[in-house]
Design an enzyme around this catalytic site. Structure first.
Site, PDB file in Angstrom:
ATOM      1  N   ASN A 157      39.131  35.754  33.168  1.00  8.83           N
ATOM      2  CA  ASN A 157      38.870  35.517  34.404  1.00  8.83           C
ATOM      3  C   ASN A 157      37.568  34.419  34.283  1.00  8.83           C
ATOM      4  O   ASN A 157      37.805  33.060  34.669  1.00  8.83           O
ATOM      5  CB  ASN A 157      38.072  35.826  35.247  1.00  8.83           C
ATOM      6  CG  ASN A 157      36.782  36.832  34.946  1.00  8.83           C
ATOM      7  OD1 ASN A 157      37.191  37.221  33.787  1.00  8.83           O
ATOM      8  ND2 ASN A 157      35.966  36.890  35.620  1.00  8.83           N
ATOM      9  N   GLY A 233      34.874  44.253  31.358  1.00  8.13           N
ATOM     10  CA  GLY A 233      36.527  43.853  32.055  1.00  8.13           C
ATOM     11  C   GLY A 233      35.774  45.273  33.415  1.00  8.13           C
ATOM     12  O   GLY A 233      34.972  45.308  33.649  1.00  8.13           O
ATOM     13  N   SER A 234      37.230  46.017  33.015  1.00 13.38           N
ATOM     14  CA  SER A 234      37.722  46.965  34.602  1.00 13.38           C
ATOM     15  C   SER A 234      36.473  48.079  34.276  1.00 13.38           C
ATOM     16  O   SER A 234      36.624  48.427  32.659  1.00 13.38           O
ATOM     17  CB  SER A 234      38.926  46.431  35.091  1.00 13.38           C
ATOM     18  OG  SER A 234      39.467  47.490  33.522  1.00 13.38           O
ATOM     19  N   GLY A 238      36.850  49.991  30.174  1.00 14.48           N
ATOM     20  CA  GLY A 238      35.781  50.030  29.635  1.00 14.48           C
ATOM     21  C   GLY A 238      35.565  51.541  29.666  1.00 14.48           C
ATOM     22  O   GLY A 238      35.126  51.721  28.695  1.00 14.48           O
ATOM     23  N   GLU A 255      30.136  45.430  30.396  1.00 14.54           N
ATOM     24  CA  GLU A 255      29.888  44.218  31.812  1.00 14.54           C
ATOM     25  C   GLU A 255      30.953  44.669  32.220  1.00 14.54           C
ATOM     26  O   GLU A 255      31.853  43.940  31.956  1.00 14.54           O
ATOM     27  CB  GLU A 255      29.504  43.013  31.244  1.00 14.54           C
ATOM     28  CG  GLU A 255      28.655  42.288  32.536  1.00 14.54           C
ATOM     29  CD  GLU A 255      30.005  41.598  33.562  1.00 14.54           C
ATOM     30  OE1 GLU A 255      30.517  42.160  34.583  1.00 14.54           O
ATOM     31  OE2 GLU A 255      30.376  40.051  33.150  1.00 14.54           O
ATOM     32  N   CYS A 289      33.676  38.845  38.727  1.00 12.06           N
ATOM     33  CA  CYS A 289      33.134  39.958  38.546  1.00 12.06           C
ATOM     34  C   CYS A 289      31.762  40.550  39.931  1.00 12.06           C
ATOM     35  O   CYS A 289      31.627  41.760  40.308  1.00 12.06           O
ATOM     36  CB  CYS A 289      32.373  40.871  37.220  1.00 12.06           C
ATOM     37  SG  CYS A 289      31.487  39.565  36.387  1.00 12.06           S
ATOM     38  N   GLU A 462      23.512  40.409  29.656  1.00 12.83           N
ATOM     39  CA  GLU A 462      23.638  39.617  28.983  1.00 12.83           C
ATOM     40  C   GLU A 462      23.233  38.041  29.572  1.00 12.83           C
ATOM     41  O   GLU A 462      22.572  38.652  30.232  1.00 12.83           O
ATOM     42  CB  GLU A 462      25.344  38.587  29.238  1.00 12.83           C
ATOM     43  CG  GLU A 462      26.518  40.132  28.252  1.00 12.83           C
ATOM     44  CD  GLU A 462      26.826  39.708  26.573  1.00 12.83           C
ATOM     45  OE1 GLU A 462      26.009  38.942  26.439  1.00 12.83           O
ATOM     46  OE2 GLU A 462      28.095  40.223  26.449  1.00 12.83           O
TER      47      GLU A 462
END
Length: 483
Positions: A157, A233-234, A238, A255, A289, A462
């Site tokens: 994304n 990611g998803s 993850g 994340e 997200c 992050e």
């Protein structure tokens, strides 16, 4: 541009050199705005990964970054920022075409990537330990040391900015880094390698490899040569990464997804709500997200907010990203199928489709901007991440009820509060289960503000100074002065 492409093939940045991947294989990259072919990108396989891992380990053991004078490391990162900006005029249209996002959004992404390197370049010489008093017979201090080799898996994304978000603090801390790019839109991210090359980043200290996640990504995170993992990611992917990390007990920064809720109280400024809705759920076609995926509205304002949200959605211009429309496509046919299928369950679960709800009849992968009203808090569209331009609206009567609904998912990435009551904003922000809370402006904050979630939204942070502590480990040195 030196090495980036060869005979139309976008190549991998492998340990400071350009590589055509393994066995001559490549991935075709499609423009989601019109389904045209954009370019082919070389696929890195097992052999390329082995080279990248070996080069990263050797670079770290030589101290290419870790032993560099911190101020010099910071200057290197400032040069990278300048080179990213120099590439933006060529890179932004490429990112726009491969990802479907607007040209302005793609330009902003390159600028944000440059700012990450500037921000963390500025703190490279400020990663400090501390002295701990143990009395006159001892000297005790801590040292913040890099992990070694950081493996980073980047989502599709925001490939350029998210890669910079993790690579910049990793480099500032002195790690060697291997980035696995997203197979759906790896082209502009490969250009980041050109910026690294022009800035004269030490060979071996960074690699950017394109490949299939289930193959290259899985091999990367399972490698015993990796000292730290960063994944965005998803949730299902993850969880797979964490299972691989558990085998070698590799520290990980995760994340993951979100199903974030904005709580609109009866005293809210509705202009602020609608402005936030436009960026919060329709920016990048809702493929964010931390999107404003749910809006909980006090019952006294509910009908008015729904009407204004529908007017916003129906007023968005729809076109290819190069024309900077208000609404752009989702990334792929598979993503469009998923978004449309999950949205279709809303009516079955008792919700009302106020506008949208289906794909648009035009070339490309366009989902209609969608407003779902009267969404039950436990329904599928309220509980599962749609990752598309679909917003779920639910009324509430009391503050306690709103907080319970907002906290009633497995996620906890971000949340929002819209109110003129300062005391209420503080009180509700404390009670919301989220890593970040926006008050009266969705996406308030920036590079300097910590970002990350709780629950199935992941762990670690992050962005901001706090992110640096995910890329170093603390060593304590205790010295006895007796005798």
């Amino acid at each position: 541009m030196s090495g980036f492409t060869k005979e139309g093939l976008v190549r991998n940045y492998l340990a400071g050199r350009w590589s055509e991947g393994d066995n001559g294989s490549s991935l075709a990259v499609e423009d989601p705005g019109n389904q045209d072919h954009v370019a082919d990108c070389a696929i890195a396989g097992e052999a390329s990964l082995a080279q990248a891992l070996e080069a990263a380990r050797k670079s770290f053991e030589r101290g290419d970054l870790a032993d560099m004078k911190p101020s010099a490391r910071g200057q290197l990162m400032i040069r990278i920022a300048a080179e990213i900006r120099a590439l933006a005029a060529e890179g932004a249209p490429l990112l726009c075409r491969e990802s479907g996002k607007s040209l302005t959004a793609a330009q902003d992404e390159f600028e944000e990537a440059a700012q990450y390197f500037e921000y963390y370049g500025g703190v490279a010489d400020k990663i400090e330990g501390k002295s701990i008093p143990l009395g006159p017979d001892y000297v005790d201090y801590t040292v913040l040391e890099p992990y070694g080799v950081s493996a980073q898996i980047v989502p599709w994304n925001f490939p350029v900015s998210i890669a910079a978000r993790s690579l910049a603090p990793s480099m500032a801390a002195g790690n060697a880094t291997i980035i696995k790019s997203p197979e759906l839109d790896p082209l502009a991210l490969a250009m980041l390698g050109a910026a690294l090359e022009r800035a004269e980043v030490p060979e071996g200290s960074v690699s950017i490899l394109n490949g299939i996640g289930a193959d290259l990504g899985a091999r990367l995170v399972a490698s015993s040569q990796v000292d730290q993992i960063v994944f965005t990611g998803s949730v299902p992917t993850g969880q797979s990464v964490l299972r691989a990390a558990a085998e070698s007990v590799t520290p990980s920064l995760m994340e993951l997804g979100g199903k974030s809720a904005a709580v609109v109280f009866e005293d809210a400024n509705l202009d602020q709500v609608i402005q936030s809705l436009e960026s919060g759920i329709f920016y990048n076609a809702g493929q964010v997200c931390s999107a404003m995926a749910r809006v909980l509205v006090h019952r006294s304002l509910y009908d008015e907010v729904i009407a204004r949200a529908v007017a916003l959605a129906e007023g968005l211009t729809v076109d290819h990203g190069l024309s900077n429309p208000g609404h752009t496509p989702v990334i792929s046919a598979q993503q469009l199928d998923r978004v449309e299928a999950l949205t279709s369950t809303a009516r079955q679960d008792g919700a009302r489709i106020a506008t949208g709800g289906t794909r648009l009849d035009r070339p490309g992968y366009f989902m209609a901007p969608t407003i779902l009203a009267d969404v039950a808090p436990t329904s599928r569209v309220a509980q599962q991440e749609i990752f598309g331009p679909v917003c779920c609206f639910t009324p509430f009567d009391t503050e306690a009820e709103a907080i319970a609904i907002a906290n009633g998912t497995d996620f906890g990435l971000v949340a929002g509060v819209f109110t003129r009551d300062l005391a209420r904003s503080h009180r509700v922000a404390r009670k919301l289960r989220a890593g970040q809370v926006f008050v009266n402006e969705w996406f308030a904050g920036g590079i300097s503000t910590p970002f990350g979630g709780v629950g199935k939204s992941g762990f670690g942070r992050e962005k901001g100074l706090e992110a640096l502590f995910n890329y170093v480990r603390t060593k304590n040195v205790a010295i006895s002065l007796k005798g």
